[in-house]
Scaffold this active site. Structure first.
Site, PDB file in Angstrom:
ATOM      1  N   ASP A  14       0.866  -1.154   0.000  1.00  0.00           N
ATOM      2  CA  ASP A  14       0.000   0.000   0.000  1.00  0.00           C
ATOM      3  C   ASP A  14       0.916   1.222   0.000  1.00  0.00           C
ATOM      4  O   ASP A  14       2.104   1.108   0.284  1.00  0.00           O
ATOM      5  CB  ASP A  14      -0.844  -0.078   1.282  1.00  0.00           C
ATOM      6  CG  ASP A  14      -1.681   1.140   1.460  1.00  0.00           C
ATOM      7  OD1 ASP A  14      -2.238   1.599   0.463  1.00  0.00           O
ATOM      8  OD2 ASP A  14      -1.775   1.625   2.598  1.00  0.00           O
TER       9      ASP A  14
ATOM     10  N   GLU B 176      -7.316  15.585   7.918  1.00  0.00           N
ATOM     11  CA  GLU B 176      -8.202  16.567   8.512  1.00  0.00           C
ATOM     12  C   GLU B 176      -7.464  17.425   9.514  1.00  0.00           C
ATOM     13  O   GLU B 176      -7.612  18.643   9.535  1.00  0.00           O
ATOM     14  CB  GLU B 176      -9.370  15.849   9.192  1.00  0.00           C
ATOM     15  CG  GLU B 176     -10.270  15.147   8.202  1.00  0.00           C
ATOM     16  CD  GLU B 176     -11.615  14.839   8.807  1.00  0.00           C
ATOM     17  OE1 GLU B 176     -11.651  14.541  10.011  1.00  0.00           O
ATOM     18  OE2 GLU B 176     -12.621  14.907   8.081  1.00  0.00           O
TER      19      GLU B 176
ATOM     20  N   ARG C 164      -1.127  15.053  -1.754  1.00  0.00           N
ATOM     21  CA  ARG C 164      -2.519  14.595  -1.738  1.00  0.00           C
ATOM     22  C   ARG C 164      -3.395  15.815  -1.912  1.00  0.00           C
ATOM     23  O   ARG C 164      -3.198  16.834  -1.260  1.00  0.00           O
ATOM     24  CB  ARG C 164      -2.843  13.927  -0.414  1.00  0.00           C
ATOM     25  CG  ARG C 164      -2.088  12.663  -0.190  1.00  0.00           C
ATOM     26  CD  ARG C 164      -2.104  12.312   1.266  1.00  0.00           C
ATOM     27  NE  ARG C 164      -3.411  11.848   1.710  1.00  0.00           N
ATOM     28  CZ  ARG C 164      -3.801  10.587   1.648  1.00  0.00           C
ATOM     29  NH1 ARG C 164      -2.998   9.678   1.152  1.00  0.00           N
ATOM     30  NH2 ARG C 164      -4.977  10.218   2.088  1.00  0.00           N
TER      31      ARG C 164
ATOM     32  N   THR D 157      -2.103   1.752  -4.934  1.00  0.00           N
ATOM     33  CA  THR D 157      -2.560   2.915  -4.194  1.00  0.00           C
ATOM     34  C   THR D 157      -3.853   3.449  -4.774  1.00  0.00           C
ATOM     35  O   THR D 157      -4.164   3.230  -5.936  1.00  0.00           O
ATOM     36  CB  THR D 157      -1.490   4.018  -4.189  1.00  0.00           C
ATOM     37  OG1 THR D 157      -2.058   5.182  -3.631  1.00  0.00           O
ATOM     38  CG2 THR D 157      -0.996   4.303  -5.579  1.00  0.00           C
TER      39      THR D 157
ATOM     40  N   ASP E 149      -4.305   6.577  -4.909  1.00  0.00           N
ATOM     41  CA  ASP E 149      -3.983   7.939  -5.339  1.00  0.00           C
ATOM     42  C   ASP E 149      -4.041   8.089  -6.843  1.00  0.00           C
ATOM     43  O   ASP E 149      -4.113   7.132  -7.589  1.00  0.00           O
ATOM     44  CB  ASP E 149      -2.578   8.310  -4.864  1.00  0.00           C
ATOM     45  CG  ASP E 149      -2.588   8.711  -3.422  1.00  0.00           C
ATOM     46  OD1 ASP E 149      -3.694   8.871  -2.894  1.00  0.00           O
ATOM     47  OD2 ASP E 149      -1.510   8.837  -2.847  1.00  0.00           O
TER      48      ASP E 149
ATOM     49  N   ASP F 112      -1.603  -0.856   5.801  1.00  0.00           N
ATOM     50  CA  ASP F 112      -1.876  -0.373   7.147  1.00  0.00           C
ATOM     51  C   ASP F 112      -3.352  -0.083   7.392  1.00  0.00           C
ATOM     52  O   ASP F 112      -3.742   0.125   8.518  1.00  0.00           O
ATOM     53  CB  ASP F 112      -1.087   0.902   7.429  1.00  0.00           C
ATOM     54  CG  ASP F 112      -1.652   2.089   6.682  1.00  0.00           C
ATOM     55  OD1 ASP F 112      -2.067   1.889   5.529  1.00  0.00           O
ATOM     56  OD2 ASP F 112      -1.686   3.187   7.237  1.00  0.00           O
TER      57      ASP F 112
ATOM     58  N   ASN G  60      -8.505  -0.735   4.022  1.00  0.00           N
ATOM     59  CA  ASN G  60      -8.618  -1.022   2.600  1.00  0.00           C
ATOM     60  C   ASN G  60      -7.568  -2.028   2.128  1.00  0.00           C
ATOM     61  O   ASN G  60      -7.589  -2.460   0.991  1.00  0.00           O
ATOM     62  CB  ASN G  60      -8.522   0.275   1.785  1.00  0.00           C
ATOM     63  CG  ASN G  60      -7.225   0.995   2.051  1.00  0.00           C
ATOM     64  OD1 ASN G  60      -6.584   0.740   3.072  1.00  0.00           O
ATOM     65  ND2 ASN G  60      -6.822   1.857   1.168  1.00  0.00           N
TER      66      ASN G  60
END
Lengths: 339, 1335
Positions: free
Chosen positions: B432, B673, B781, B861, B863, B983, B986
């Site tokens: 991941d 967040e 990100r 990933t 991403d 980790d 997912n």
């Protein structure tokens, strides 16, 4: 602050971290050459000693099965002939150094057969009287004599039943007359067998202990009459019986019968003609067996056996040879960092 | 995030909301229908126990529910033996051995004393039983401790909460949990000390997540009085049957007026959680004991069969075949031997009737006797030994200090106990990205508002300085320098921040180093602080100064969105939790920040910017207290400095800091967040408080705005966004702030923001998208922020639907999601943020090492491809000289053609004679959609074929299901050993699909760890875990198993050879007891020690030369060949061990056991010395065990021969070893036989090591050298290796029609030798290739 909180931190010891000091032998040509040379030389030395010793041992083997019709024991080899005695003449050319051991040998006789080996009652043989009355069923079918009111057999079992029962007398022919060579029948069995493992019941006379039992089927005499000449050599501690009960490892074996250690023959059997008188009882033709007598003297390494000496010599020379090969390998392929 | 479903009913007339639900015909009908189908099975009704207190058990309404006492033990004291035996009989091997033991009781076939034959199996059984009993006892102890923990339960008699033990708690009891106490059972929360009815729990005991979770009192019950009276609670709680879903719970309370009030997981306190930040809370027990969710989640350790064990089982079958053929030889031999006898010899024993079996029948019986005799050929103790070895190996793995993470104080955990050796055979790693390769510690880097980019240069510099000390900890062996962080630094303008960075680096480092924090822990102030961008500050000040901008200022809205649109909890620093404590007064932090603040030249003073007329301040009645609380310092600061810039206020008087928001700490469920909230804070928008129904934000002007939160549309993987619906306190508008992934937001955009006002026709979306792409290329990100003003009418309409969805029991999730989608449309784009997720330390080094070890690393990933590719370069998954194939196809046809073309190209390359001996470095980047096509059945083979030839593969935008599918396809098609590491939740699918699943216990909770076989805390630990422990475990176990087979064959064959000389009658020439001892005591410990402790190459060497790992891959050391070679060797050795003594004792008066004793002794020496040849490193333990085994043999055998006069009847061991040891022949025989037996193996090793040393042998040679020489050698070795593939012909670029950014993905070929020379040139080069040209 950080250090105190690390309750989970593993111990940093050489053992848990797998860092124990270690010796790491490297198996490579350069390192083993000296070792090989040393081993080779030592082996050659041992080999020579063994070989020389073995060479010095004299052995005389005489087959007396009587297979050939010309053989003096031929008539006796017929199992139907009972109480047969045959005479065997032989000549010793030079002094047979003493002490001379006199063996009888059997070929193709499987004393190591599994069921045969189990067919005995150790408790009975160690003098337990209750096992006289009811022997262990391991002795079956030589447990009770069915022809004799199912009386228990003592000693029971197949090993005892099949005890070798040829007897020998050795004469030296001196000026036409036969001079009896005295046999020493004491101490031919293991000391521990005679003194510890096998015991007669504490009944005196010994005969009473065997009351209510019968002799093994194959036996001419009951156990307490095995040696009429020596009362201490009867019952289960009879030396011949003990020798027989110690089962041979291999199908071709010899067992010690007597030693020649007394009188004129203390130093050995002098050169001359000898006559062996054999009471031929034991049938061997049923299993293609052979019977023989063996005269041999012994050394520190036991009986005559050239194999071990030769083996040491061969392996010793191989080691030396290998070290030479290694030398070449080393010269050609040495790991660069070794220099 | 779902957990925090906001319930808004509190502010609304209750009759309205709940009556609607209660009278909803649709609902009732459905409900009835379901009840009819399933009856009562899906629900349970719980009532209060209090009215029944003191009554007999039969009168208790909740008597059918289990109590709270738990029992995790497997056995009971009484039934231990039968149950354990039953358990053990599940093993095929055990059944085999018991079958043999029983066979021994059949008189015609028995080989030994039947009773004696039971001993080995009994020993094995009792050993296993002992182990099981010990484990069970420990479980019992922990159960007892837990069951006797005190807790507070309400008693009607005493009218108060009394202390009772956990095990006495029953369903229907009222339990009070005070702060920091552990919840004893699953409680439906009825009351808390908090006026808002919330409490916080920490679920680290349950799932390892250390973030606080908020739970709230079941709404709609009239129990919000300050003092809760359990006796007044007389309603029925109907909840679903116990299940193990920790994130889901459904129940409703039927009130006397027939109204139903629903509640979900947000009102359930789970057993095992810790109460935090709340004085006390009261709940009614709905599930107790084994029915609690935490107990239902306990899984037994997983049983996986390792590859080695699978191979081993095949070899066991070979052994069975061997055994049968040997027995057949015995049976046939016996038959022929009997057949050849002319008549009955005296040594043949007839049965009791005097009857002899026919040769055929005897031969048939003999077959079984032989099986009994030679049974050890199937290694009886192998399975037990393997288990013991694995326990030892796991002990060493978990005790490795290098695999311990100081920051979290976690060791590596082994969850699967029997696949340690698989770690040494891994060929493919699927990793991941987020949280696995990266820290999952988010740092705000840059943002873009209304299409304008704000690069936050100063902040980048600050972070670069932070990285300074970190990058100094480079691992020694990594010759190539880590790709510089320059790849991360962003610069859109002329001046190069890198130069500045270098420039300042030296200055700052020296200052920082002096008192640099020893650990830069998570959310340390250094990481959470953000230095605001100057231009942006000016923008905000401009916006702030213009009055009436509340409605339409995008900057204010953007930061309000940042502060509001999240689920971050605010807790006071006084709470015990330290991890996320936001700011400390420690000098180190101040110092370095001071340094940094100096870097920002002439920060714009915000002093006057936010001064606003007081009347504009906001106000909701219930927040007056808070406002008053926070106001004074603000007022004071009016003259001094505002808190707009944290870094600028460092010199503010310390007495004010005591009451400033510095003491706030943020508890975020996801690190993104938190990063965003900190960023907002840096610009003065400080999130002060969050309750379920309101959010308080302090503005740069110092005013507090209290927003009423109407709803929170939580994040889910389908929508990829979250929204918060608030009512603006000043404009009274309903405002929806949404944030989410760009592709999830961009398609929902409606009218551009404030278009009608500004009149500018600016294409904000396009501009933002452009910047987003730039961010992604830099590995950031990205998140988009939007605002939407909802009209009152639209809100009312929507809220009706929403409530219905929330109240539904069937399909609730879908309905809730649909309602969210309904609202989230026609959004106005505000801007976007770029958050950096920094690589974990030593990740590039680890990846390079793993690749050198011959492991293909795939990164999967979610991403965007650009982000992923950039991270790929940063972590050296992709190298500059790689050819990167980018697969991103719109349709299957395209996908097929790309696959075919590329494959063709690659094949042609490898067939080209010029390329013999060189390797091509191809990397594949593929996106989720294309991956789905590539994994379809018809393209699967081609894809796998291509992927096999790639050095690394990067899959972007993949879903959890795709992750596991990739793993499965690769694993099945290529028949390789796979490892998956991740980790988050997912990654669970992937972790379970791979041969070895590794969970990283990071920031994202414990689901991955729970599903994994091994749990580590840092990605870099993978290196030592695989390269060192994997290699060791594999070689150790493989060698131990081979040795075990050898040992048994070598020993048993002695008996077999003897059969040729005893008429195949099954005689053993060795005493049976001694044979048992031989296997159980004399020769069992050395191989176990060998399997646990042997060390062929040192850890330093294995880490330094990762290539050594390749020895274990694929077939590894335990192959068909090695197995049969050792079998042959065993045959040879047994022949030697038998026939040398045989020839030496031929024609002598030797008896059976006197013959057997030297054989046994020789065998012992041969077997142990054989092991000594195999042992690579002798430690004290080795010496003790090896010499101890020999000593034990002589002591035990001598004692046995001295004691055993008539025992064990068929054999006759009495005084035999003693008499043998008095005979020189015995020693001569032992010496020569051992030498002859071991000579070939020894010579083979010596010659092989000298003539063709394997890499392992070479490494062992290096190991013997001293440190400095060794390092030199290692360097030379590596440089030799790394220069070899320099002259390579590059592939031409295959046709990739959809290539999006060819310039970045196809860097120009560079000869590696060019930049191997010095670090700086490399830096420059990689900079050029990594940094995309930006405007």
């Amino acid at each position: 602050m950080v250090k105190q909180e690390l309750a989970n931190r593993p111990d940093n010891t050489a053992f848990t971290q797998q860092r124990l000091p270690a010796w790491q032998p490297m198996l490579s040509a350069g390192i083993i050459i000296p070792g090989f040379v040393l081993i080779g030389l030592a082996f050659i030395g041992i080999g020579v000693a063994l070989f020389v010793t073995s060479r010095s041992i004299q052995v005389l083997e005489i087959d007396y099965t009587g297979v050939e019709t010309s053989h003096p024991c031929f008539t006796c080899s017929d199992p139907d002939v009972k109480k047969c005695v045959c005479q065997l003449d032989f000549t010793i050319d030079s002094l047979f150094k003493g002490p001379v051991f006199f063996y009888y040998g059997l070929n193709n006789y499987f004393q190591n057969y599994r069921k045969y080996g189990a067919s005995k009652d150790d408790d009975q043989l160690s003098g337990d009287l209750s096992n006289f009355k009811s022997p262990s069923d391991t002795c079956s079918p030589y447990e009770y004599d069915s022809n004799n009111n199912d009386k228990p057999i003592a000693p029971c079992g197949s090993i005892a039943n099949s005890m070798f029962n040829d007897t020998f007398k050795l004469y030296q022919k001196v000026n036409g007359s036969k001079k009896l060579v005295p046999f020493d029948g004491k101490g031919i069995a293991w000391w521990t067998d005679y003194n510890v493992k096998y015991r007669n019941p504490d009944v005196s006379p010994l005969k009473n202990a065997f009351n209510g039992t019968v002799k093994p089927l194959f036996w001419p005499k009951p156990a307490y009459e095995l040696d009429p000449s020596d009362p201490a050599n009867n019952g289960f501690i009879n030396q011949d019986f003990l020798v027989w009960m110690r089962r041979a490892a291999l199908p071709d074996f010899r067992k010690l019968y007597r030693r020649i250690t007394e009188g004129d023959y203390r130093l050995g059997l002098p050169a001359g003609d000898y006559n062996l008188e054999i009471a031929y009882n034991y049938p061997v033709l049923s299993f293609d067996g052979r019977k023989k007598v063996v005269f041999s003297n012994v050394s520190w390494m036991g009986g005559k056996n050239e194999f071990l000496g030769i083996a040491y010599l061969v392996i010793g020379s191989m080691c030396v040879f290998m070290s030479l090969v290694m030398l070449i390998v080393y010269a050609k392929f040495k790991f660069p960092e070794e220099d | 995030m779902e957990r925090q479903r906001s319930l808004m009913e509190r502010e609304r007339p209750r009759w309205w909301s709940w009556q609607r639900w209660g009278h909803s015909a649709c609902y009732k009908k459905k409900d009835r229908k379901r009840k009819k189908i399933k009856g009562q099975e899906r629900e349970r009704a719980v009532v209060s126990n209090l009215p029944y207190e003191g009554l007999g058990k039969a009168k208790q309404p909740n008597r059918y529910f289990p109590g709270n006492a738990i029992k995790t033990t497997k056995y009971t004291l009484l039934l231990f033996i039968p149950m354990n035996l039953f358990e053990q009989f599940h093993r095929l091997a055990n059944i085999y051995f018991v079958g043999l033991a029983i066979l021994n009781f059949v008189p015609v076939v028995n080989a030994f004393q039947p009773e004696v034959a039971l001993i080995p199996i009994c020993v094995i059984f009792s050993l296993t039983a002992l182990k099981d009993a010990w484990e069970d006892f420990r479980r019992y102890q922990s159960d007892r401790k837990l069951n006797n923990t005190p807790c507070l339960v309400y008693s009607r008699k005493e009218k108060r909460f009394t202390e009772r033990r956990w095990k006495d708690v029953r369903v229907g009891d009222f339990v009070k949990v005070v702060c920091n106490e552990i919840v004893p059972a699953d409680l439906l929360l009825l009351h808390t000390s908090d006026p808002n009815g919330v409490c916080h729990i920490e679920t680290s005991n349950l799932d390892g997540e250390t973030t606080l979770k908020q739970r709230m009192v079941m709404s709609g019950l009239c129990i919000s009085d300050p003092e809760f009276e359990p006796e007044n609670f007389n309603t029925v709680v109907v909840c679903e049957k116990p299940n193990n879903n920790l994130n889901h719970f459904k129940c409703y309370v039927e009130k006397p007026d027939k109204d139903k009030v629903g509640a979900g997981i947000e009102s359930l306190l789970l057993r095992g959680c810790k109460m935090r930040n709340t004085d006390h809370a009261v709940g009614i027990v709905v599930y107790a004991g084994r029915e609690t969710k935490s107990m239902l989640n306990i899984n037994r350790p997983r049983y996986k069969r390792s590859k080695l064990e699978r191979k081993l089982n095949i070899d066991v079958i070979f052994c069975v075949i061997l055994l049968f053929s040997m027995c057949l030889v015995g049976a046939l031999g016996h038959f022929l031997w009997l057949q050849a006898l002319p008549s009955v010899p005296p040594y043949l024993v007839p049965d009791s009737n005097g009857h002899l079996d026919s040769p055929g029948l005897s031969g048939f019986y003999m077959f079984f006797t032989m099986i009994i005799l030679l049974q050890i050929l199937i290694p009886i103790s192998l399975y037990v030994s393997i288990e013991l070895v694995k326990i030892g190996q796991i002990y060493f793995i978990t005790n490795d200090i290098d695999l311990h993470d100081d920051k979290t104080d976690r060791r590596v955990q082994c969850k699967s106990l029997n696949i340690t050796e698989d770690l040494g055979q891994i060929q493919y790693i699927f990793s991941d990205k987020t949280g696995t390769l990266t820290e999952n510690k988010m740092v705000f880097r840059r943002c873009c508002i209304m299409g304008t980019e704000y690069p936050h240069k100063e902040n980048a510099i600050r972070l670069a300085v932070l990285d300074g000390p970190d990058s100094g900890e480079e691992v020694i062996f990594n010759q190539r320098p880590q790709p510089p962080q320059t790849g991360w630094s962003l610069d859109t303008e002329g001046d190069n921040p890198d130069d500045m960075q270098h420039h300042h680096d030296n200055q700052c480092k020296s200052k920082v180093k002096g008192n640099a924090p020893s650990d830069v822990a998570f959310s340390s102030p250094l990481e959470t602080e953000v230095i605001p961008d100057r231009k942006l500050l000016q923008q905000i000040s401009r916006a702030g100064s213009s009055s009436g901008s509340w409605k339409t200022d995008p900057y204010l809205d953007f930061f309000l969105g940042l502060a509001i649109c999240n689920t971050v909890m605010v807790s006071m620093a006084t709470a015990q939790r330290q991890r996320v404590s936001e700011f400390s007064h420690s000098g180190q932090a101040n110092n370095s920040l001071n340094t940094l603040s100096n870097l920002v030249k002439s920060p714009v003073s915000l002093r006057h910017i936010f001064t606003k007329p007081k009347k504009n301040r906001t106000i909701l009645e219930d927040s007056v207290v808070e406002e008053e609380h926070f106001n004074p310092p603000v007022k004071k600061e009016e003259s001094g400095d505002t808190n707009g810039l944290q870094m600028c206020t460092l010199h503010a008087p310390s007495d004010t800091t005591a009451t400033t928001p510095d003491h706030l700490s943020y508890e975020a469920e996801s690190p993104d967040e938190a990063a965003l909230v900190y960023a907002a804070k840096a610009y003065g928008f400080t999130l002060l408080d969050r309750t379920p129904h309101s959010v308080t934000v302090r503005l740069p002007s110092g005013d507090n705005l209290v927003f009423e939160v109407l709803d929170t549309l939580t994040f889910d993987a389908n929508r990829k966004r979250m929204s918060v619906l608030v009512r603006h306190p000043l404009t009274k508008e309903y405002v929806l702030y949404t944030k989410g992934a760009d592709y999830a937001i961009m398609e929902l955009l409606g009218t551009p923001y404030a278009e009608h006002l500004s009149g500018k026709q600016k294409n904000i979306a396009a501009g933002t998208q452009y910047h987003l792409d730039c961010y992604a290329k830099d590995g950031l990100r990205t998140l988009c922020f939007t605002k939407k003003v909802v009209s009152d009418k639209a809100y009312e309409r929507w809220s009706v639907n929403r409530l219905r969805a929330l109240a539904a029991i069937d399909n609730r999730e879908e309905l809730v999601m649909d309602s969210a989608v309904q609202l989230e449309k026609d959004l106005s784009l505000l801007g976007a943020t770029g958050i950096e997720d920094r690589l974990q330390e030593s990740v590039p080094d680890t990846i390079v090492a793993l690749r050198e070890a011959g492991i293909q690393v795939w990164v999967l990933t979610g991403d965007k491809p650009e982000t992923a590719v950039n991270i790929g370069y940063a972590c050296r998954l992709l190298e500059e000289e790689d050819l990167v194939i980018n697969m991103s196809c719109k349709n299957k046809l395209e996908c097929t053609s790309i696959l075919d073309c590329t494959l063709e190209e690659v094949r042609r390359y490898s067939e080209d004679p010029r390329n013999v001996g060189t390797t091509q470095d191809i990397s594949l980047v593929i996106d989720g959609r294309t991956l789905t096509m590539a994994l379809s059945l018809d393209l699967q083979d081609r894809f796998v074929d291509l992927a096999k030839r790639c050095r690394s593969v990067l899959c972007c935008r993949v879903t959890p299901l795709q992750k596991s599918r990739v793993v499965k396809v690769v694993r099945e098609k290529l028949k390789v050993m796979t490892l998956a590491v991740g980790d988050g939740a997912n990654d669970v699918n992937m972790i379970q699909a791979a041969d070895i699943g590794i969970g990283l216990s990071g920031q994202e909770g414990m689901q991955a760890v729970m599903a994994s076989d091994f749990a580590i805390s840092r990605f870099k630990h993978l290196k030592k875990l695989l390269l060192v422990h994997g290699h060791w475990c594999y070689t150790r176990l493989a060698n131990m198993i081979i040795y075990f087979f050898y040992k048994n064959v070598a020993y048993v064959n002695l008996l077999f050879w003897y059969q040729f000389f005893c008429g195949f009658s099954g005689t053993a020439m060795i005493d049976y007891w001694l044979m048992i001892f031989f296997n159980l005591f004399f020769t069992s410990l050395p191989p176990i020690m060998f399997g646990i402790m042997d060390k062929d190459v040192s850890a330093e060497m294995l880490l330094g030369v990762p290539e050594l790992y390749r020895t274990g891959q694929g077939e590894g050391e335990y192959t068909f060949l090695t197995f049969w070679v050792s079998m042959l060797d065993a045959f040879y050795q047994s022949l030697v061990c038998f026939f040398i003594p045989y020839l030496a004792y031929q024609d002598s008066d030797i008896d059976i056991f006197t013959f057997g004793t030297p054989l046994n002794t020789i065998s012992l020496f041969t077997i142990l010395l054989h092991l000594s040849i195999e042992i690579k490193a002798w430690t004290v333990v080795h010496w003790v065990i090896m010499l101890g085994s020999v000593a034990l043999y002589f002591i035990v055998t001598l004692a046995y021969s001295a004691i055993c006069v008539t025992c064990n009847p068929p054999s006759n061991p009495y005084w035999i070893l003693q008499s043998q040891m008095a005979d020189p022949m015995f020693y001569l025989l032992c010496i020569i036989t051992t030498v002859v037996a071991l000579m070939p193996r020894y010579m083979f090793h010596v010659l092989k090591n000298s003539i063709a040393p394997s890499p392992l042998v070479q490494a062992r040679h290096l190991d013997r050298l001293d440190q400095s020489t060794r390092d030199e050698w290692m360097k030379e070795w590596r440089s030799f290796r790394s220069t070899s593939p320099v002259k390579r012909h590059r592939l031409s670029t295959p046709p990739t029609p959809t290539l999006e950014t060819p310039a970045d993905i196809y860097p120009q070929p560079v000869s590696p030798s060019d930049f191997m020379e010095d670090e700086f040139t490399l830096n420059d080069l990689t900079e050029n290739y990594q940094r995309p040209v930006q405007t």
